[in-house]
Design a protein around this motif. Sequence first.
Motif, PDB file in Angstrom:
ATOM      1  N   LYS A 255      31.705  50.407  35.330  1.00  0.00           N
ATOM      2  CA  LYS A 255      33.608  50.395  36.215  1.00  0.00           C
ATOM      3  C   LYS A 255      33.449  48.892  37.329  1.00  0.00           C
ATOM      4  O   LYS A 255      34.297  48.681  37.519  1.00  0.00           O
ATOM      5  CB  LYS A 255      34.041  51.727  36.695  1.00  0.00           C
ATOM      6  CG  LYS A 255      34.226  52.644  36.081  1.00  0.00           C
ATOM      7  CD  LYS A 255      35.106  53.618  36.581  1.00  0.00           C
ATOM      8  CE  LYS A 255      34.617  55.025  35.000  1.00  0.00           C
ATOM      9  NZ  LYS A 255      35.215  56.584  36.177  1.00  0.00           N
ATOM     10  N   GLY A 256      32.811  48.989  38.728  1.00  0.00           N
ATOM     11  CA  GLY A 256      32.899  48.194  39.765  1.00  0.00           C
ATOM     12  C   GLY A 256      32.624  46.623  39.120  1.00  0.00           C
ATOM     13  O   GLY A 256      33.286  45.696  39.515  1.00  0.00           O
ATOM     14  N   LEU A 258      32.233  46.053  35.988  1.00  0.00           N
ATOM     15  CA  LEU A 258      33.381  45.596  34.881  1.00  0.00           C
ATOM     16  C   LEU A 258      34.898  44.337  35.071  1.00  0.00           C
ATOM     17  O   LEU A 258      35.475  43.591  35.351  1.00  0.00           O
ATOM     18  CB  LEU A 258      34.048  46.877  34.459  1.00  0.00           C
ATOM     19  CG  LEU A 258      35.283  46.132  33.213  1.00  0.00           C
ATOM     20  CD1 LEU A 258      34.461  44.932  32.300  1.00  0.00           C
ATOM     21  CD2 LEU A 258      35.652  47.683  32.057  1.00  0.00           C
ATOM     22  N   LYS A 259      35.640  45.257  37.189  1.00  0.00           N
ATOM     23  CA  LYS A 259      36.714  45.046  37.426  1.00  0.00           C
ATOM     24  C   LYS A 259      35.959  43.555  38.042  1.00  0.00           C
ATOM     25  O   LYS A 259      36.965  42.901  38.362  1.00  0.00           O
ATOM     26  CB  LYS A 259      36.902  46.531  38.933  1.00  0.00           C
ATOM     27  CG  LYS A 259      37.844  46.700  38.592  1.00  0.00           C
ATOM     28  CD  LYS A 259      38.102  47.467  39.412  1.00  0.00           C
ATOM     29  CE  LYS A 259      38.094  48.581  40.537  1.00  0.00           C
ATOM     30  NZ  LYS A 259      37.922  49.651  41.543  1.00  0.00           N
ATOM     31  N   SER A 260      35.102  43.351  38.143  1.00  0.00           N
ATOM     32  CA  SER A 260      34.493  42.123  39.641  1.00  0.00           C
ATOM     33  C   SER A 260      34.446  40.723  37.632  1.00  0.00           C
ATOM     34  O   SER A 260      33.820  40.081  38.112  1.00  0.00           O
ATOM     35  CB  SER A 260      33.590  42.194  39.714  1.00  0.00           C
ATOM     36  OG  SER A 260      32.085  42.456  38.756  1.00  0.00           O
ATOM     37  N   PRO A 262      37.135  38.850  36.154  1.00  0.00           N
ATOM     38  CA  PRO A 262      38.442  38.469  35.930  1.00  0.00           C
ATOM     39  C   PRO A 262      39.425  38.746  34.546  1.00  0.00           C
ATOM     40  O   PRO A 262      39.774  39.065  34.483  1.00  0.00           O
ATOM     41  CB  PRO A 262      38.719  37.818  37.107  1.00  0.00           C
ATOM     42  CG  PRO A 262      37.344  36.764  37.388  1.00  0.00           C
ATOM     43  CD  PRO A 262      36.634  37.629  37.014  1.00  0.00           C
ATOM     44  N   ARG A 265      39.921  41.964  32.492  1.00  0.00           N
ATOM     45  CA  ARG A 265      40.702  42.851  32.957  1.00  0.00           C
ATOM     46  C   ARG A 265      41.811  42.114  33.314  1.00  0.00           C
ATOM     47  O   ARG A 265      43.063  42.728  33.026  1.00  0.00           O
ATOM     48  CB  ARG A 265      40.378  43.764  34.502  1.00  0.00           C
ATOM     49  CG  ARG A 265      39.186  44.591  33.876  1.00  0.00           C
ATOM     50  CD  ARG A 265      40.563  45.529  33.545  1.00  0.00           C
ATOM     51  NE  ARG A 265      39.200  46.630  32.423  1.00  0.00           N
ATOM     52  CZ  ARG A 265      39.062  47.989  32.715  1.00  0.00           C
ATOM     53  NH1 ARG A 265      39.377  48.339  34.232  1.00  0.00           N
ATOM     54  NH2 ARG A 265      38.161  48.357  32.290  1.00  0.00           N
ATOM     55  N   LYS A 267      43.126  40.153  35.145  1.00  0.00           N
ATOM     56  CA  LYS A 267      43.503  39.623  37.342  1.00  0.00           C
ATOM     57  C   LYS A 267      42.509  38.284  37.431  1.00  0.00           C
ATOM     58  O   LYS A 267      42.190  38.608  37.424  1.00  0.00           O
ATOM     59  CB  LYS A 267      43.708  40.646  38.172  1.00  0.00           C
ATOM     60  CG  LYS A 267      44.476  42.621  37.539  1.00  0.00           C
ATOM     61  CD  LYS A 267      43.835  43.058  37.947  1.00  0.00           C
ATOM     62  CE  LYS A 267      44.379  45.168  37.918  1.00  0.00           C
ATOM     63  NZ  LYS A 267      42.883  45.773  38.638  1.00  0.00           N
ATOM     64  N   TYR A 272      37.178  40.718  42.615  1.00  0.00           N
ATOM     65  CA  TYR A 272      36.873  42.262  42.996  1.00  0.00           C
ATOM     66  C   TYR A 272      34.646  41.577  43.435  1.00  0.00           C
ATOM     67  O   TYR A 272      34.373  40.757  42.289  1.00  0.00           O
ATOM     68  CB  TYR A 272      36.653  42.968  42.126  1.00  0.00           C
ATOM     69  CG  TYR A 272      36.570  44.449  42.610  1.00  0.00           C
ATOM     70  CD1 TYR A 272      37.418  45.077  44.104  1.00  0.00           C
ATOM     71  CD2 TYR A 272      35.717  44.803  41.778  1.00  0.00           C
ATOM     72  CE1 TYR A 272      36.643  45.865  43.985  1.00  0.00           C
ATOM     73  CE2 TYR A 272      35.076  45.843  42.623  1.00  0.00           C
ATOM     74  CZ  TYR A 272      35.757  46.953  43.242  1.00  0.00           C
ATOM     75  OH  TYR A 272      34.873  48.587  43.930  1.00  0.00           O
ATOM     76  N   SER A 273      34.459  42.277  44.091  1.00  0.00           N
ATOM     77  CA  SER A 273      32.894  42.776  44.025  1.00  0.00           C
ATOM     78  C   SER A 273      32.228  44.260  44.793  1.00  0.00           C
ATOM     79  O   SER A 273      33.509  44.392  45.482  1.00  0.00           O
ATOM     80  CB  SER A 273      32.100  41.189  44.634  1.00  0.00           C
ATOM     81  OG  SER A 273      32.518  41.713  46.434  1.00  0.00           O
ATOM     82  N   ILE A 274      31.672  44.312  44.184  1.00  0.00           N
ATOM     83  CA  ILE A 274      31.612  46.348  44.714  1.00  0.00           C
ATOM     84  C   ILE A 274      31.396  46.337  46.232  1.00  0.00           C
ATOM     85  O   ILE A 274      30.265  45.183  46.812  1.00  0.00           O
ATOM     86  CB  ILE A 274      30.338  46.897  44.209  1.00  0.00           C
ATOM     87  CG1 ILE A 274      30.591  46.495  42.114  1.00  0.00           C
ATOM     88  CG2 ILE A 274      30.223  47.751  44.516  1.00  0.00           C
ATOM     89  CD1 ILE A 274      29.447  46.567  40.950  1.00  0.00           C
ATOM     90  N   GLU A 295      33.247  54.792  44.357  1.00  0.00           N
ATOM     91  CA  GLU A 295      34.478  55.766  44.787  1.00  0.00           C
ATOM     92  C   GLU A 295      34.600  56.327  44.644  1.00  0.00           C
ATOM     93  O   GLU A 295      35.151  57.904  45.278  1.00  0.00           O
ATOM     94  CB  GLU A 295      35.046  54.496  44.600  1.00  0.00           C
ATOM     95  CG  GLU A 295      35.230  53.213  45.201  1.00  0.00           C
ATOM     96  CD  GLU A 295      36.417  52.494  44.641  1.00  0.00           C
ATOM     97  OE1 GLU A 295      37.028  52.905  43.582  1.00  0.00           O
ATOM     98  OE2 GLU A 295      36.375  51.115  44.800  1.00  0.00           O
TER      99      GLU A 295
END
Length: 337
Positions: A255-256, A258-260, A262, A265, A267, A272-274, A295
């Motif tokens: 998940k982390g 994937l969030k990083s 951009p 997603r 955005k 983002y970086s873990i 988290e």
Amino acid sequence: MDKRPILRLNDLRVSFQSGKKFVPAVDGISFELKEGEILGIVGESGSGKSVTSLATMGLIPAPPGKIDNGEIIFEGNDLINISEKEWRKIRGNQISMIFQEPMTSLNPLFTIGNQLMEAIRLHTDLTKSQTKVRSMELLKLVGIPRAEGILKEHPHQLSGGMRQRVMIAMAMACNPKVLIADEPTTALDVTIQAQILELMKDLNKKTNTSIILITHDLGVVAEICERVIVMYSGQIVEQGSVHKILKDPQHPYTKGLLKSVPDLRGKKDRLYSIPGTVPAPGTIQNGCRFAARCEEAFGQCRTESPELYKSEKDGHEVRCFLHTLKEGSDKHVGVTS
Ligand SMILES: Nc1ncnc2c1ncn2[C@@H]1O[C@H](COP(=O)(O)OP(=O)(O)O)[C@@H](O)[C@H]1O
Ligand code: SF4
Ligand SMILES: [Mg+2]
């Protein structure tokens, strides 16, 4: 119909000597590469991706490295204990590899033609004129239009993207069954990166070569892979179809990652970086190796190590206690410690 596996790693363990003891860099990796597929291996720097691929090429430097356990089954034969002479028949021939920085793999003193023809001569018994014809074919295969001119040039005369194409041509010289690409686009700018990924997709389609694509970037995986393995601290933490992992990642680390990315997603404002870094090999004795950065960590995560759980439904694998708490048909496969 299910594709045939061409390569299978079973419980591969590799360690490196540090002072008087050996610390594990790859700690019980098992996966299968199917004929004609593109498999991604993703994870931050230091997670054991390159060590896994070097082991698959018989290239672990020993010392300081040591293969502690495992099988590398290629076309039905275990390569783990074969001699260097036998490796030479397989490496660059049946299993080929390309690296991140093509400049370090090309000799600056020789022309592209010299080096490409040498790669062909080494592995085939073609005559000199056949070798020249084959070099031109290979350069065309990797999308280099003015092949004749490029053969006379030296590596520094080419752009980074062109050099990587030449390296891919050399790796494809013997129609390998497996191509391992270790961060092949990391040193390139975004446009060239997209072109090289497109080329690998195209080669896979044209030649049916199975590809292992190693990257720290889930965005690269999303571009060309069907299945992906997520590695963390020498272990597999998630494995499954790219479609599922992008849509519904199960492991907090995935998940982390994937969030990083951009673009995936939508955005684009803030990357983002873990928080934190991959632990150095051998430093975590108890609990989940990701706990300090997770988290969603809870009590059990700090005392016990989660094992790899495999879904009976779709074969998806995940190493996280949260997964075992969920209801469903998930079953423990007991792959590692
Ligand atoms: N030649 C080496 N000597 C000592 N340790 C090594 C060597 N190569 C790799 N390692 C260890 O293995 C770990 C995993 O490295 P690597 O597979 O290169 O990670 P990745 O490719 O995922 O960035 C590293 O953290 C490092 O401790
Ligand atoms: S086991 Fe616990 S610490 Fe590890 S990833 Fe799952 S929730 Fe996070
Ligand atoms: Mg690496």
